[in-house]
Design a protein around this motif. Sequence first.
Motif, PDB file in Angstrom:
ATOM      1  N   TYR A 172      21.146   0.023  28.704  1.00 34.35           N
ATOM      2  CA  TYR A 172      22.175  -0.971  28.452  1.00 34.35           C
ATOM      3  C   TYR A 172      22.409  -0.788  26.884  1.00 34.35           C
ATOM      4  O   TYR A 172      23.787  -0.911  26.511  1.00 34.35           O
ATOM      5  N   ILE A 173      21.635  -0.830  26.148  1.00 39.63           N
ATOM      6  CA  ILE A 173      21.986  -0.930  24.734  1.00 39.63           C
ATOM      7  C   ILE A 173      22.475   0.338  24.110  1.00 39.63           C
ATOM      8  O   ILE A 173      23.567   0.336  23.268  1.00 39.63           O
ATOM      9  N   GLY A 174      22.288   1.491  24.885  1.00 40.85           N
ATOM     10  CA  GLY A 174      22.928   2.724  24.176  1.00 40.85           C
ATOM     11  C   GLY A 174      24.568   2.747  24.887  1.00 40.85           C
ATOM     12  O   GLY A 174      25.355   2.917  24.155  1.00 40.85           O
ATOM     13  N   LYS A 175      24.836   1.931  26.001  1.00 46.15           N
ATOM     14  CA  LYS A 175      26.066   1.700  26.446  1.00 46.15           C
ATOM     15  C   LYS A 175      26.944   0.902  25.581  1.00 46.15           C
ATOM     16  O   LYS A 175      28.139   1.117  25.211  1.00 46.15           O
ATOM     17  N   ARG A 176      26.291  -0.365  25.400  1.00 49.43           N
ATOM     18  CA  ARG A 176      26.822  -1.520  24.420  1.00 49.43           C
ATOM     19  C   ARG A 176      26.911  -1.083  23.122  1.00 49.43           C
ATOM     20  O   ARG A 176      28.047  -1.312  22.347  1.00 49.43           O
ATOM     21  N   VAL A 180      30.335  -1.208  20.569  1.00 45.29           N
ATOM     22  CA  VAL A 180      30.553  -2.038  19.429  1.00 45.29           C
ATOM     23  C   VAL A 180      30.548  -1.257  18.399  1.00 45.29           C
ATOM     24  O   VAL A 180      31.322  -1.580  17.425  1.00 45.29           O
ATOM     25  N   LEU A 181      29.799  -0.339  17.965  1.00 49.24           N
ATOM     26  CA  LEU A 181      29.820   0.614  16.954  1.00 49.24           C
ATOM     27  C   LEU A 181      31.201   1.348  16.595  1.00 49.24           C
ATOM     28  O   LEU A 181      31.207   1.648  15.495  1.00 49.24           O
ATOM     29  N   ALA A 182      31.675   1.743  17.592  1.00 55.70           N
ATOM     30  CA  ALA A 182      33.021   2.485  17.313  1.00 55.70           C
ATOM     31  C   ALA A 182      34.105   1.572  16.511  1.00 55.70           C
ATOM     32  O   ALA A 182      34.745   2.261  15.870  1.00 55.70           O
ATOM     33  N   TRP A 208      17.418   8.638  24.229  1.00 53.79           N
ATOM     34  CA  TRP A 208      18.260   7.397  24.012  1.00 53.79           C
ATOM     35  C   TRP A 208      17.817   6.974  22.904  1.00 53.79           C
ATOM     36  O   TRP A 208      18.885   6.445  22.031  1.00 53.79           O
ATOM     37  N   GLY A 209      16.997   7.117  22.110  1.00 55.88           N
ATOM     38  CA  GLY A 209      16.542   6.592  20.570  1.00 55.88           C
ATOM     39  C   GLY A 209      17.306   7.729  19.799  1.00 55.88           C
ATOM     40  O   GLY A 209      17.925   6.997  19.010  1.00 55.88           O
ATOM     41  N   ASN A 210      17.157   8.921  19.986  1.00 55.61           N
ATOM     42  CA  ASN A 210      17.961   9.797  19.219  1.00 55.61           C
ATOM     43  C   ASN A 210      19.555   9.416  19.172  1.00 55.61           C
ATOM     44  O   ASN A 210      20.261   9.593  18.377  1.00 55.61           O
ATOM     45  N   GLN A 211      20.146   9.105  20.407  1.00 51.86           N
ATOM     46  CA  GLN A 211      21.429   8.988  20.536  1.00 51.86           C
ATOM     47  C   GLN A 211      21.773   7.729  19.830  1.00 51.86           C
ATOM     48  O   GLN A 211      22.850   7.832  19.233  1.00 51.86           O
ATOM     49  N   PHE A 212      21.230   6.675  19.856  1.00 50.92           N
ATOM     50  CA  PHE A 212      21.427   5.485  19.017  1.00 50.92           C
ATOM     51  C   PHE A 212      21.314   5.820  17.612  1.00 50.92           C
ATOM     52  O   PHE A 212      22.472   5.446  17.097  1.00 50.92           O
ATOM     53  N   TYR A 213      20.310   6.607  17.180  1.00 50.30           N
ATOM     54  CA  TYR A 213      20.541   6.835  15.813  1.00 50.30           C
ATOM     55  C   TYR A 213      21.723   7.395  15.168  1.00 50.30           C
ATOM     56  O   TYR A 213      22.130   7.287  14.308  1.00 50.30           O
ATOM     57  N   LYS A 214      22.134   8.664  16.111  1.00 52.59           N
ATOM     58  CA  LYS A 214      23.014   9.425  15.891  1.00 52.59           C
ATOM     59  C   LYS A 214      24.565   8.634  15.723  1.00 52.59           C
ATOM     60  O   LYS A 214      25.406   8.496  14.891  1.00 52.59           O
ATOM     61  N   LEU A 215      24.592   7.408  16.713  1.00 53.10           N
ATOM     62  CA  LEU A 215      25.529   6.427  16.517  1.00 53.10           C
ATOM     63  C   LEU A 215      25.535   5.585  15.152  1.00 53.10           C
ATOM     64  O   LEU A 215      26.712   5.543  14.581  1.00 53.10           O
TER      65      LEU A 215
END
Length: 374
Positions: A172-176, A180-182, A208-215
């Motif tokens: 969920y956090i990855g999708k949210r 938000v961050l965009a 998923w952790g890496n994806q969030f960091y990149k965002l």
Amino acid sequence: MVGQRYTINSKILNESRNYSVYLPASYKNNVDKKYIVAYVLDGDRSKFLEVSGIAQSMHSDANLKLQIPELIIVSIENTDRTKNFTPTNSLNYLDREDISAFKSSGKADDFMRFMEDELMVEINKSFRTVPQSMIIGHSLGGLFALHCLLEKPQLFSYYLLIDPSWFWDHNYIGKRSKEVLANRVDLKARIYIALANNMQEDKRHYQWGNQFYKLLKENKSPDLKVDFRYFEDEKHLTVTIPATYYGLRYLFEPYTIDINEVTKDPSVLVNYSAKIKKELFFDTKPDQSFVNTIGYVALYDRQLPDIAISIFELNTKNYPQSINVWDSLAEAYTVRGYMDKAKKCYEKILTLSPANNIAKTKLEELNNKIKQRN
């Protein structure tokens, strides 16, 4: 006994919540100083002692360690962590949809309101705090901290995210975060993400952790700083101690005062306050006690009296009401043979503390030496 335990009756949560508070060493005697508060989730006694011990060790002027500012630690005990820390109601865990232990989930917004409107209000009323706060969360606690970052980022300035539960509700956090961050270019925070080695369980945790960091890295907010570390040798339950140390070290990196830099060029302290304001968002001066300790290292251990004088002089400019820094400067002047300047320091002490017998005695000794010299 370390710290003190308190209870707050929450109208928002409709229950009583226990928490413990650690006050730093200088709190009692330095009555004008205000402190950053670190809110620790899953804050049972062992977690409270763990974080308090690490924080205390990382700020020790006697041992010439000033890696982080002194922190007030508020460690919040659990009642129903699944209920409090999860942003959605879900029974999902990776490829399963039937986790009955998750039935109470989905009340993170209530817990966030409890923290903002009740607990933080109580802490700010009871203790001397700065507006900037920190949150430390591991596992589901890390998930909750991520939720705060996305939904109410102004609540905290520093986020220590230790192996968060990325799996929650099909990431969920990855999708949210993509939503938000965009659209956010005003985030003002320092963030540290620690990942444990959960590869044997499921590689998606790491992905998923890496994806969030990149965002976060791609976000255009000028005051957003983020770091990421993968602890290959640590599992989910063992990563907390190294992650807390390295997380605090990164989050407060600008606060560090390097003894070798200062003894080489004391002027590095001149721009210190401006750097802290820009990078850590709060007002402070170079730590009085630590700078004084460096001055004595320069004066006696490294035999650099002129450098020591420069260091002590900077300290008197930052803390003109401190008897201790004027006494240290007087000592350095005396070692260097600048008796008249040392005399003025003791006279300054007596204007601050007319009954100071030590200063009176030293001033009299200096006057006698000056007479003999003349």
